[in-house]
Design an enzyme around this catalytic site. Structure first.
Site, PDB file in Angstrom:
ATOM      1  N   GLY A   1       0.377  19.587 -13.884  1.00 59.41           N
ATOM      2  CA  GLY A   1       1.352  18.754 -14.572  1.00 59.41           C
ATOM      3  C   GLY A   1       0.962  17.294 -14.657  1.00 59.41           C
ATOM      4  N   SER A   2       0.936  16.722 -15.850  1.00 56.84           N
ATOM      5  CA  SER A   2       0.434  15.361 -15.982  1.00 56.84           C
ATOM      6  C   SER A   2       0.604  14.868 -17.413  1.00 56.84           C
ATOM      7  CB  SER A   2      -1.038  15.317 -15.573  1.00 56.84           C
ATOM      8  OG  SER A   2      -1.728  16.431 -16.114  1.00 56.84           O
TER       9      SER A   2
END
Length: 232
Positions: A189-190
């Protein structure tokens, strides 16, 4: 076509960065099976999810030096004109920034938005606030690339998030990248920010789904006819 070829073409490749995590999930699942069999099956489901997370599918990337291609799978979270991060050395003028947010279910392999030469790689330590927040581009841990293209220098910044705390970048300064070529990965996640100079016109809107290596984020110049794509 043989059965092996059919299976190979059906299964999505897994990036090598995921091998260690998949192995750990698998071994732990087997160990849990000695305690209680249902735990083993739950572990196998999580192992499959881990393999899915590290998937690395091929993409059909448009061949056009005037197009800016999405560097990642995800959702367009911002289209704005802002100052680029100081460490990129892209000057003191605002630039068009297009942000793509990746949740934990997206493919997290990062790709070059345009072809060119890597002029700078700049890492900056920072916080781990929600990558969807606008302030994440300035406060979070990040790694930025400056790529020299035929339209000037562009920036692409890998930004860590609440869960993602490991940014990987395997290209180097002076290396040549093709549009859609893999250059890095962010685990779990980013967000990716793309900074573009004057002349770039956005071709996406906030909330739109983007596919890394395929979706056109922006374009230099007027619209043209059909574009040829290549596998990347």
């Amino acid at each position: 076509m043989s059965l092996i070829d059919t299976v190979r073409n059906t299964l999505v490749p897994v990036h090598r960065e995921g091998y260690r995590f998949i192995a750990i999930f698998f071994v732990v699942s087997l160990a849990l099976g000695f305690l209680w069999e249902p735990l083993m099956w739950i572990g196998f489901v999580l192992t499959a999810w881990c393999a899915y997370f590290f998937r690395d599918p091929e993409r059909m990337t448009p061949i056009d030096d005037d197009l800016v291609i999405s560097p990642a799978d995800g959702t367009v979270s911002s289209v704005a004109t802002v100052m680029p991060p100081e460490e990129l050395g892209l000057g003191s003028e605002p630039m068009l920034r297009i942000s793509v947010f990746m949740n934990v279910f997206n493919c997290h392999v990062n790709r070059a938005p345009m072809g060119g030469t890597v002029r700078r790689i700049a890492y900056r330590a920072g916080k781990f606030v929600n990558a969807e927040l606008d302030k994440a581009s300035q406060e979070n841990e990040r790694n930025g690339l400056v790529i020299e293209t035929k339209h000037g220098q562009i920036g692409v910044v890998q930004i860590a998030g609440l869960v993602a705390r490991r940014i990987l970048c395997w290209t180097r300064e002076s290396a040549s990248l093709e549009a859609g070529e893999r250059f890095g990965l962010i685990r779990f996640g980013s967000r990716l920010d793309v900074f573009l100079p004057a002349g770039a016109e956005p071709r996406v809107t906030v909330g739109q789904t983007a596919t890394g290596g395929e979706t056109v984020l922006a374009e230099f110049g007027s619209a043209k006819g059909p574009v040829i794509s290549r596998r990347a």
